[in-house]
Design a protein around this motif. Structure first.
Motif, PDB file in Angstrom:
ATOM      1  N   GLU A   1      19.211  21.402 -13.104  1.00 25.99           N
ATOM      2  CA  GLU A   1      20.623  21.671 -13.357  1.00 25.99           C
ATOM      3  C   GLU A   1      21.249  22.316 -12.136  1.00 25.99           C
ATOM      4  O   GLU A   1      20.614  23.099 -11.432  1.00 25.99           O
ATOM      5  N   LEU A   2      22.500  21.984 -11.906  1.00 24.80           N
ATOM      6  CA  LEU A   2      23.225  22.595 -10.802  1.00 24.80           C
ATOM      7  C   LEU A   2      23.711  23.972 -11.228  1.00 24.80           C
ATOM      8  O   LEU A   2      24.181  24.158 -12.343  1.00 24.80           O
ATOM      9  N   THR A   3      23.579  24.941 -10.337  1.00 28.32           N
ATOM     10  CA  THR A   3      24.036  26.288 -10.640  1.00 28.32           C
ATOM     11  C   THR A   3      25.021  26.727  -9.561  1.00 28.32           C
ATOM     12  O   THR A   3      25.008  26.232  -8.447  1.00 28.32           O
ATOM     13  N   VAL A   4      25.859  27.697  -9.937  1.00 35.94           N
ATOM     14  CA  VAL A   4      26.844  28.234  -9.004  1.00 35.94           C
ATOM     15  C   VAL A   4      26.559  29.718  -8.840  1.00 35.94           C
ATOM     16  O   VAL A   4      26.378  30.439  -9.818  1.00 35.94           O
ATOM     17  N   ASP A   5      26.527  30.145  -7.604  1.00 34.35           N
ATOM     18  CA  ASP A   5      26.324  31.555  -7.319  1.00 34.35           C
ATOM     19  C   ASP A   5      27.604  32.075  -6.669  1.00 34.35           C
ATOM     20  O   ASP A   5      27.784  32.005  -5.448  1.00 34.35           O
ATOM     21  N   ASP A   6      28.534  32.596  -7.509  1.00 33.74           N
ATOM     22  CA  ASP A   6      29.838  33.039  -7.017  1.00 33.74           C
ATOM     23  C   ASP A   6      29.735  34.312  -6.161  1.00 33.74           C
ATOM     24  O   ASP A   6      30.697  34.656  -5.482  1.00 33.74           O
ATOM     25  N   GLU A   7      28.628  35.001  -6.208  1.00 31.55           N
ATOM     26  CA  GLU A   7      28.504  36.255  -5.475  1.00 31.55           C
ATOM     27  C   GLU A   7      28.019  36.036  -4.040  1.00 31.55           C
ATOM     28  O   GLU A   7      27.926  36.991  -3.280  1.00 31.55           O
ATOM     29  N   SER A   8      27.728  34.807  -3.655  1.00 25.35           N
ATOM     30  CA  SER A   8      27.254  34.534  -2.297  1.00 25.35           C
ATOM     31  C   SER A   8      28.372  34.702  -1.291  1.00 25.35           C
ATOM     32  O   SER A   8      29.525  34.374  -1.553  1.00 25.35           O
ATOM     33  N   GLU A   9      28.022  35.285  -0.136  1.00 19.48           N
ATOM     34  CA  GLU A   9      28.988  35.406   0.950  1.00 19.48           C
ATOM     35  C   GLU A   9      28.671  34.374   2.003  1.00 19.48           C
ATOM     36  O   GLU A   9      27.521  34.168   2.350  1.00 19.48           O
TER      37      GLU A   9
END
Length: 84
Positions: free
Chosen positions: A75-83
């Motif tokens: 599954e594709l995941t999103v890591d919004d906290e990445s800089e």
């Protein structure tokens, strides 16, 4: 300087060896094009020539690549906290 020479009913171009070496024309199939009232001479560039044969040879020797279905089915995941 190059010279036109008679070859049967046609004409050929006598190109000095130094120019042939500098332009990497030795042993090459050439394309000729009229350009701005002059003659443009260049080697025919076929960057992918022979690729199909090479791939078929590799496949015959090593077989087809195993597909890593674990990654394909993940599954594709999103890591919004990445800089970035």
């Amino acid at each position: 300087m190059a010279y036109l020479v008679k070859i049967g009913n046609s004409r050929g171009i006598r190109i000095p060896k130094l120019l042939i070496e500098q332009a990497h024309l030795e042993g090459q199939e050439l394309k000729l094009e009229v350009l701005n009232g002059g003659l443009f001479i260049a080697p025919i560039n076929e960057p992918r020539k022979g690729w199909a044969e090479s791939i078929n040879t590799l496949l015959a020797c090593h077989g087809e690549e195993v597909i890593d279905s674990e990654w394909l089915d993940a599954e594709l995941t999103v890591d919004d906290e990445s800089e970035w």
